[in-house]
Design a protein around this motif. Structure first.
Motif, short mmCIF file in Angstrom:
data_model
loop_
_atom_site.label_atom_id
_atom_site.label_comp_id
_atom_site.label_asym_id
_atom_site.label_seq_id
_atom_site.Cartn_x
_atom_site.Cartn_y
_atom_site.Cartn_z
N VAL A 33 -32.88 10.17 -82.04
CA VAL A 33 -33.29 9.21 -82.78
C VAL A 33 -31.69 8.55 -82.61
N THR A 34 -31.51 7.10 -82.29
CA THR A 34 -30.30 6.85 -82.37
C THR A 34 -31.03 5.04 -83.23
N SER A 35 -29.42 4.35 -83.47
CA SER A 35 -29.58 2.80 -84.22
C SER A 35 -28.01 1.99 -83.37
N ALA A 36 -28.64 1.00 -83.39
CA ALA A 36 -28.59 0.20 -82.35
C ALA A 36 -26.90 -0.28 -83.19
N SER A 37 -27.25 -0.13 -84.76
CA SER A 37 -25.55 0.13 -85.50
C SER A 37 -24.55 0.86 -85.69
N CYS A 38 -25.26 2.05 -84.83
CA CYS A 38 -24.50 3.38 -85.27
C CYS A 38 -23.71 3.18 -84.21
N GLY A 39 -22.02 3.53 -84.99
CA GLY A 39 -21.35 3.82 -83.99
C GLY A 39 -21.02 4.91 -83.26
N TYR A 40 -21.31 6.35 -84.37
CA TYR A 40 -21.79 7.89 -83.52
C TYR A 40 -22.70 7.50 -82.58
N CYS A 41 -23.79 7.44 -82.63
CA CYS A 41 -24.84 7.11 -81.75
C CYS A 41 -24.26 6.93 -80.21
N THR A 42 -22.93 6.05 -80.30
CA THR A 42 -23.07 5.23 -78.52
C THR A 42 -21.35 6.52 -78.54
N LYS A 43 -21.12 6.57 -79.45
CA LYS A 43 -20.03 7.63 -79.08
C LYS A 43 -20.95 8.66 -78.24
N MET A 44 -21.92 9.54 -78.80
CA MET A 44 -22.35 10.59 -78.20
C MET A 44 -23.67 9.77 -76.57
N LYS A 45 -23.98 8.44 -76.84
CA LYS A 45 -24.06 8.46 -75.66
C LYS A 45 -23.06 8.21 -74.01
N ARG A 46 -22.37 7.65 -74.73
CA ARG A 46 -20.82 7.61 -73.77
C ARG A 46 -20.39 8.85 -73.62
N ASP A 47 -20.33 10.27 -74.18
CA ASP A 47 -19.56 11.00 -74.20
C ASP A 47 -20.03 12.13 -73.87
N SER A 48 -21.45 12.48 -74.23
CA SER A 48 -22.42 13.73 -74.45
C SER A 48 -23.45 13.30 -73.04
N LEU A 49 -24.08 12.75 -73.65
CA LEU A 49 -25.46 12.39 -73.08
C LEU A 49 -24.75 11.53 -71.89
N SER A 50 -24.49 11.66 -71.44
CA SER A 50 -23.69 10.45 -69.81
C SER A 50 -23.30 11.30 -69.39
N ASN A 51 -22.49 13.28 -69.79
CA ASN A 51 -21.90 13.82 -68.99
C ASN A 51 -22.72 14.66 -67.98
N GLN A 52 -22.76 14.54 -66.49
CA GLN A 52 -23.59 14.98 -65.94
C GLN A 52 -24.18 16.39 -66.42
N ASN A 53 -22.63 17.56 -66.66
CA ASN A 53 -23.62 18.95 -66.52
C ASN A 53 -24.99 18.69 -67.31
N VAL A 54 -24.59 18.02 -68.61
CA VAL A 54 -25.90 17.59 -70.03
C VAL A 54 -26.48 17.43 -69.29
N ARG A 62 -27.86 17.40 -86.15
CA ARG A 62 -27.36 15.63 -87.03
C ARG A 62 -25.82 15.62 -87.00
N GLY A 63 -26.32 14.23 -86.54
CA GLY A 63 -24.73 13.83 -86.57
C GLY A 63 -24.47 13.98 -84.92
N TYR A 64 -22.83 13.32 -84.60
CA TYR A 64 -22.74 13.61 -82.82
C TYR A 64 -22.17 14.64 -83.01
N VAL A 65 -22.49 15.01 -81.75
CA VAL A 65 -22.13 16.46 -80.86
C VAL A 65 -21.02 16.35 -79.73
N SER A 66 -19.84 16.96 -79.55
CA SER A 66 -19.26 16.91 -78.13
C SER A 66 -20.16 17.34 -77.02
N ALA A 67 -19.86 17.40 -76.21
CA ALA A 67 -20.66 17.47 -74.55
C ALA A 67 -20.75 18.69 -74.49
N ARG A 68 -19.80 19.51 -74.42
CA ARG A 68 -19.35 21.02 -74.48
C ARG A 68 -20.73 22.01 -76.08
#
Length: 158
Positions: A60-81, A128-134
């Motif tokens: 669940v994400t929001s266009a105006s959410c900075g941590y959503c963008t960070k999670m998409k960039r860091d965690s949800l683009s990690n190839q293992n994830v 809830r919230g941002y979580v690192s890829a690992r």
């Protein structure tokens, strides 16, 4: 042409060709990177989860959410994830403003929120919230069936 001019020209051309090759290789690698295959339709995702006996992973994400963008960039683009999600879950993305009814149903009050829903529709985990890829991968790995003969205490292959 003088010998030093020839040598300089040759080095310059070799450098240009090497840069071009590396840039092409980088573009190919970027284009070949696997991405999460998000479902956008809740009914379709629920049907797939039940049919394939896989849990749904609801992001669940929001266009105006900075941590959503960070999670998409860091965690949800990690190839293992990405491989874990695509191989073991039915991924569903809900966007604030577009999917407010479902977001309310899942009682989301923080963005991003990730929810693991069993094939029978029961919520079995909520992140809830941002979580690192690992950390994200480790948390999701708990819901992946282990091969026969592998004990629960043995770590899953990475």
């Amino acid at each position: 042409m003088q010998k030093s001019t020839k040598r300089t020209l040759t080095r310059t051309l070799c450098g240009i060709m090497t840069c071009a090759f590396c840039c092409t290789l980088g573009i190919t690698t970027t284009l070949a990177a696997e991405t999460v295959t998000w479902q956008q339709d809740v009914s379709k995702a629920q049907t797939l989860a039940a049919k394939n006996e896989r849990p749904m992973l609801v992001f669940v994400t929001s266009a105006s959410c900075g941590y959503c963008t960070k999670m998409k960039r860091d965690s949800l683009s990690n190839q293992n994830v990405v491989s874990l999600i695509n191989g073991s879950f039915v991924p569903l993305k809900l966007d604030a403003g577009r999917d407010d009814q479902m977001i309310s149903r899942y009682r989301v009050d923080v963005y991003p929120t990730t929810i693991v829903v069993a094939p029978d529709g029961k919520v079995v985990d909520r992140i809830r919230g941002y979580v690192s890829a690992r950390s994200f991968r480790d948390r999701l790995a708990k819901f992946v069936p282990r091969p026969a003969g592998q004990s629960a205490s043995a770590p899953a292959a990475r």
